[in-house]
Design a protein around this motif. Sequence first.
Motif, PDB file in Angstrom:
ATOM      1  N   ILE A 155      70.623   4.273  -6.562  1.00  0.00           N
ATOM      2  CA  ILE A 155      71.629   5.231  -7.012  1.00  0.00           C
ATOM      3  C   ILE A 155      71.260   6.639  -6.581  1.00  0.00           C
ATOM      4  CG2 ILE A 155      72.764   6.187  -9.025  1.00  0.00           C
ATOM      5  CD1 ILE A 155      72.235   3.562 -10.423  1.00  0.00           C
ATOM      6  N   THR A 156      69.996   6.973  -6.739  1.00  0.00           N
ATOM      7  CA  THR A 156      69.626   8.337  -6.380  1.00  0.00           C
ATOM      8  C   THR A 156      69.461   8.507  -4.880  1.00  0.00           C
ATOM      9  OG1 THR A 156      67.253   7.996  -6.400  1.00  0.00           O
ATOM     10  CG2 THR A 156      68.284   8.447  -8.492  1.00  0.00           C
ATOM     11  N   GLY A 157      69.074   7.434  -4.225  1.00  0.00           N
ATOM     12  CA  GLY A 157      68.852   7.562  -2.801  1.00  0.00           C
ATOM     13  C   GLY A 157      67.479   8.100  -2.472  1.00  0.00           C
ATOM     14  N   SER A 158      66.733   8.505  -3.473  1.00  0.00           N
ATOM     15  CA  SER A 158      65.371   8.954  -3.198  1.00  0.00           C
ATOM     16  C   SER A 158      64.448   8.254  -4.183  1.00  0.00           C
ATOM     17  CB  SER A 158      65.262  10.467  -3.357  1.00  0.00           C
ATOM     18  OG  SER A 158      65.592  10.832  -4.682  1.00  0.00           O
ATOM     19  N   SER A 159      63.182   8.427  -3.977  1.00  0.00           N
ATOM     20  CA  SER A 159      62.257   7.678  -4.819  1.00  0.00           C
ATOM     21  C   SER A 159      62.106   8.381  -6.171  1.00  0.00           C
ATOM     22  CB  SER A 159      60.907   7.548  -4.129  1.00  0.00           C
ATOM     23  OG  SER A 159      60.295   8.808  -4.054  1.00  0.00           O
ATOM     24  N   VAL A 160      61.716   7.601  -7.141  1.00  0.00           N
ATOM     25  CA  VAL A 160      61.525   8.155  -8.472  1.00  0.00           C
ATOM     26  C   VAL A 160      60.094   7.871  -8.910  1.00  0.00           C
ATOM     27  CG1 VAL A 160      63.905   7.964  -9.199  1.00  0.00           C
ATOM     28  CG2 VAL A 160      62.370   6.057  -9.516  1.00  0.00           C
ATOM     29  N   SER A 161      59.660   8.663  -9.847  1.00  0.00           N
ATOM     30  CA  SER A 161      58.275   8.512 -10.269  1.00  0.00           C
ATOM     31  C   SER A 161      58.142   7.317 -11.204  1.00  0.00           C
ATOM     32  CB  SER A 161      57.793   9.768 -10.977  1.00  0.00           C
ATOM     33  OG  SER A 161      58.335   9.815 -12.277  1.00  0.00           O
ATOM     34  N   GLN A 162      56.907   6.942 -11.417  1.00  0.00           N
ATOM     35  CA  GLN A 162      56.662   5.760 -12.241  1.00  0.00           C
ATOM     36  C   GLN A 162      57.075   6.004 -13.681  1.00  0.00           C
ATOM     37  OE1 GLN A 162      52.667   4.883 -13.057  1.00  0.00           O
ATOM     38  NE2 GLN A 162      52.877   2.711 -12.638  1.00  0.00           N
ATOM     39  N   ASN A 163      56.866   7.243 -14.126  1.00  0.00           N
ATOM     40  CA  ASN A 163      57.234   7.534 -15.514  1.00  0.00           C
ATOM     41  C   ASN A 163      58.717   7.337 -15.759  1.00  0.00           C
ATOM     42  OD1 ASN A 163      54.722   8.075 -16.377  1.00  0.00           O
ATOM     43  ND2 ASN A 163      54.939  10.294 -16.502  1.00  0.00           N
ATOM     44  N   VAL A 164      59.485   7.680 -14.767  1.00  0.00           N
ATOM     45  CA  VAL A 164      60.926   7.492 -14.925  1.00  0.00           C
ATOM     46  C   VAL A 164      61.237   6.016 -15.123  1.00  0.00           C
ATOM     47  CG1 VAL A 164      63.121   7.609 -13.710  1.00  0.00           C
ATOM     48  CG2 VAL A 164      61.582   9.551 -13.679  1.00  0.00           C
ATOM     49  N   VAL A 165      60.594   5.199 -14.346  1.00  0.00           N
ATOM     50  CA  VAL A 165      60.856   3.762 -14.454  1.00  0.00           C
ATOM     51  C   VAL A 165      60.430   3.259 -15.824  1.00  0.00           C
ATOM     52  CG1 VAL A 165      60.344   1.506 -13.482  1.00  0.00           C
ATOM     53  CG2 VAL A 165      60.594   3.465 -11.986  1.00  0.00           C
ATOM     54  N   ILE A 166      59.284   3.738 -16.243  1.00  0.00           N
ATOM     55  CA  ILE A 166      58.810   3.322 -17.566  1.00  0.00           C
ATOM     56  C   ILE A 166      59.807   3.729 -18.638  1.00  0.00           C
ATOM     57  CG2 ILE A 166      57.049   3.752 -19.302  1.00  0.00           C
ATOM     58  CD1 ILE A 166      55.014   3.932 -17.112  1.00  0.00           C
ATOM     59  N   ALA A 167      60.222   4.988 -18.584  1.00  0.00           N
ATOM     60  CA  ALA A 167      61.143   5.471 -19.605  1.00  0.00           C
ATOM     61  C   ALA A 167      62.449   4.694 -19.561  1.00  0.00           C
ATOM     62  CB  ALA A 167      61.396   6.968 -19.401  1.00  0.00           C
ATOM     63  N   MET A 168      62.957   4.507 -18.375  1.00  0.00           N
ATOM     64  CA  MET A 168      64.255   3.845 -18.258  1.00  0.00           C
ATOM     65  C   MET A 168      64.185   2.407 -18.735  1.00  0.00           C
ATOM     66  SD  MET A 168      67.270   4.754 -17.463  1.00  0.00           S
ATOM     67  CE  MET A 168      67.418   5.991 -16.184  1.00  0.00           C
ATOM     68  N   SER A 169      63.126   1.714 -18.398  1.00  0.00           N
ATOM     69  CA  SER A 169      63.011   0.336 -18.867  1.00  0.00           C
ATOM     70  C   SER A 169      62.982   0.296 -20.378  1.00  0.00           C
ATOM     71  CB  SER A 169      61.742  -0.321 -18.336  1.00  0.00           C
ATOM     72  OG  SER A 169      61.608  -0.140 -16.971  1.00  0.00           O
ATOM     73  N   GLY A 170      62.221   1.197 -20.945  1.00  0.00           N
ATOM     74  CA  GLY A 170      62.121   1.206 -22.393  1.00  0.00           C
ATOM     75  C   GLY A 170      63.447   1.475 -23.055  1.00  0.00           C
ATOM     76  N   ILE A 171      64.158   2.457 -22.528  1.00  0.00           N
ATOM     77  CA  ILE A 171      65.448   2.787 -23.122  1.00  0.00           C
ATOM     78  C   ILE A 171      66.415   1.635 -22.952  1.00  0.00           C
ATOM     79  CG2 ILE A 171      67.354   4.391 -23.096  1.00  0.00           C
ATOM     80  CD1 ILE A 171      65.618   6.453 -21.996  1.00  0.00           C
ATOM     81  N   ALA A 172      66.380   1.018 -21.791  1.00  0.00           N
ATOM     82  CA  ALA A 172      67.299  -0.092 -21.556  1.00  0.00           C
ATOM     83  C   ALA A 172      67.048  -1.207 -22.553  1.00  0.00           C
ATOM     84  CB  ALA A 172      67.150  -0.598 -20.124  1.00  0.00           C
ATOM     85  N   LYS A 173      65.788  -1.417 -22.852  1.00  0.00           N
ATOM     86  CA  LYS A 173      65.505  -2.480 -23.815  1.00  0.00           C
ATOM     87  C   LYS A 173      66.026  -2.109 -25.199  1.00  0.00           C
ATOM     88  CE  LYS A 173      61.981  -5.410 -25.693  1.00  0.00           C
ATOM     89  NZ  LYS A 173      60.604  -5.866 -25.613  1.00  0.00           N
ATOM     90  N   VAL A 174      65.834  -0.858 -25.579  1.00  0.00           N
ATOM     91  CA  VAL A 174      66.369  -0.442 -26.874  1.00  0.00           C
ATOM     92  C   VAL A 174      67.880  -0.620 -26.890  1.00  0.00           C
ATOM     93  CG1 VAL A 174      66.669   1.492 -28.452  1.00  0.00           C
ATOM     94  CG2 VAL A 174      64.508   1.185 -27.293  1.00  0.00           C
ATOM     95  N   PHE A 175      68.495  -0.249 -25.790  1.00  0.00           N
ATOM     96  CA  PHE A 175      69.943  -0.389 -25.706  1.00  0.00           C
ATOM     97  C   PHE A 175      70.358  -1.842 -25.859  1.00  0.00           C
ATOM     98  CE2 PHE A 175      74.157   0.472 -24.542  1.00  0.00           C
ATOM     99  CZ  PHE A 175      74.557  -0.429 -23.573  1.00  0.00           C
ATOM    100  N   ALA A 176      69.693  -2.719 -25.136  1.00  0.00           N
ATOM    101  CA  ALA A 176      70.022  -4.139 -25.252  1.00  0.00           C
ATOM    102  C   ALA A 176      69.856  -4.602 -26.686  1.00  0.00           C
ATOM    103  CB  ALA A 176      69.141  -4.953 -24.307  1.00  0.00           C
ATOM    104  N   GLY A 177      68.792  -4.120 -27.316  1.00  0.00           N
ATOM    105  CA  GLY A 177      68.558  -4.502 -28.694  1.00  0.00           C
ATOM    106  C   GLY A 177      69.668  -4.043 -29.611  1.00  0.00           C
ATOM    107  N   GLU A 178      70.138  -2.831 -29.372  1.00  0.00           N
ATOM    108  CA  GLU A 178      71.221  -2.342 -30.218  1.00  0.00           C
ATOM    109  C   GLU A 178      72.453  -3.214 -30.077  1.00  0.00           C
ATOM    110  OE1 GLU A 178      71.664   1.681 -28.985  1.00  0.00           O
ATOM    111  OE2 GLU A 178      70.036   2.415 -30.240  1.00  0.00           O
ATOM    112  N   ILE A 179      72.761  -3.564 -28.840  1.00  0.00           N
ATOM    113  CA  ILE A 179      73.946  -4.401 -28.623  1.00  0.00           C
ATOM    114  C   ILE A 179      73.783  -5.749 -29.332  1.00  0.00           C
ATOM    115  CG2 ILE A 179      75.326  -5.601 -26.925  1.00  0.00           C
ATOM    116  CD1 ILE A 179      75.838  -2.909 -26.350  1.00  0.00           C
ATOM    117  N   VAL A 180      72.636  -6.349 -29.130  1.00  0.00           N
ATOM    118  CA  VAL A 180      72.451  -7.689 -29.713  1.00  0.00           C
ATOM    119  C   VAL A 180      72.505  -7.631 -31.230  1.00  0.00           C
ATOM    120  CG1 VAL A 180      70.853  -9.606 -29.965  1.00  0.00           C
ATOM    121  CG2 VAL A 180      71.168  -8.559 -27.744  1.00  0.00           C
ATOM    122  N   GLU A 181      71.873  -6.616 -31.779  1.00  0.00           N
ATOM    123  CA  GLU A 181      71.887  -6.533 -33.240  1.00  0.00           C
ATOM    124  C   GLU A 181      73.285  -6.318 -33.760  1.00  0.00           C
ATOM    125  OE1 GLU A 181      67.362  -4.822 -33.822  1.00  0.00           O
ATOM    126  OE2 GLU A 181      69.068  -3.537 -34.244  1.00  0.00           O
TER     127      GLU A 181
END
Lengths: 124, 245
Positions: B181-207
């Motif tokens: 999406i960005t077309g450029s590379s992203v740092s590892q922290n971004v990936v960590i943060a995004m994965s974590g948030i995505a999981k919380v989001f999935a959890g909210e939906i499931v709950e």
Amino acid sequence: MAEEEEEPGFEEEPEETHGGMESVHGRRKRLFSKELRCMMYGFGDDQNPYTESVDILEDLVIEFVTEMTHKAMSTGRQGRVQVEDIVFLIRKDPRKFARVKDLLTMNEELKRARKAFDEANYGS
Amino acid sequence: MPHQSSYKQDKMADPARIKPENSPEKISTAIPKDEEHPTSIHKQEHFQDTAKSAEEIKDPPTEQPQESGAASAEDEDEGTSGQPPSKRLKAEPVSASVSGSAPASSDPASAPVPGSVPGTVPGQAPGSDKKKEKRHKVDEDEIQKMQVLVSSFSEEQLNRYEMYRRSAFPKAAIKRLIQSITGSSVSQNVVIAMSGIAKVFAGEIVEEALDVCEKWGDTPPLQPKHMREALILIVASFSDNLGSA
């Protein structure tokens, strides 16, 4: 944030183009099927969740990430996604905010720990 | 999952009994990327407490719990809680856990744990010690409560809890997605943060979907209609919050 995408058709086993009107939205290959199943079970669903539900969830997650990425790109330093932008976007959502803070903090600590450990080993 | 040494680990892991300096006791600090070891949840819990990264290691972590990786307990929930300030300052946490095979999940991200407290960073100015101590107390209580809770889980609950903690989005896929999406590379922290948030989001939906399912009088395996309804409710509540923002 995640706008609801009113799934036009039905969530069958979605193949590539859903009547052609869908954007590339996760209709391609299923990226997270296995992980999502585990996750859904962990969050309270049945041990074998329905495939359609898993697919819907995957689409939602991909959309969420996409949204967040786009927003982050237009925040702060344009065209780049940085952690500060993500934290800024999340600030209103307490759960996610706390989670991100935790993750980043732990990551820092672990990095520090690994580094210290390596140095200790090196010395001895 | 083998629980056998869980008691022994209990003792070692018990924050109250950990000797700050000398004992290379606990080692595994939870890796945010969720490398939890499948083996014993109990152990993980205990490790979490101490592992909070404040264990000083004099020796190489021979204490690693069996799985060579050492279950890195999901640290996230505790942050660096449970460490008395002195320990913290000495922190030479061992980055323990290399998780073993995560069932069906690649590198586990971090499971959102209820009541997670932001961890404190070791080596802070003494002035903030009081606050940290207080936070420690709160964290310690919480950790102990979690321990009690987890130790009373039934087998099925343990399984579910393990899945909850260990499941995560594969970092590579998330990174690829963001970069496409960005077309450029992203740092590892971004990936960590995004994965974590995505999981919380999935959890909210499931709950939310589970609530909807129950309200409509259906039974568990969630159906697409539940998911869609859940999504609508969540987005609606989100825009409500926006109004007050």
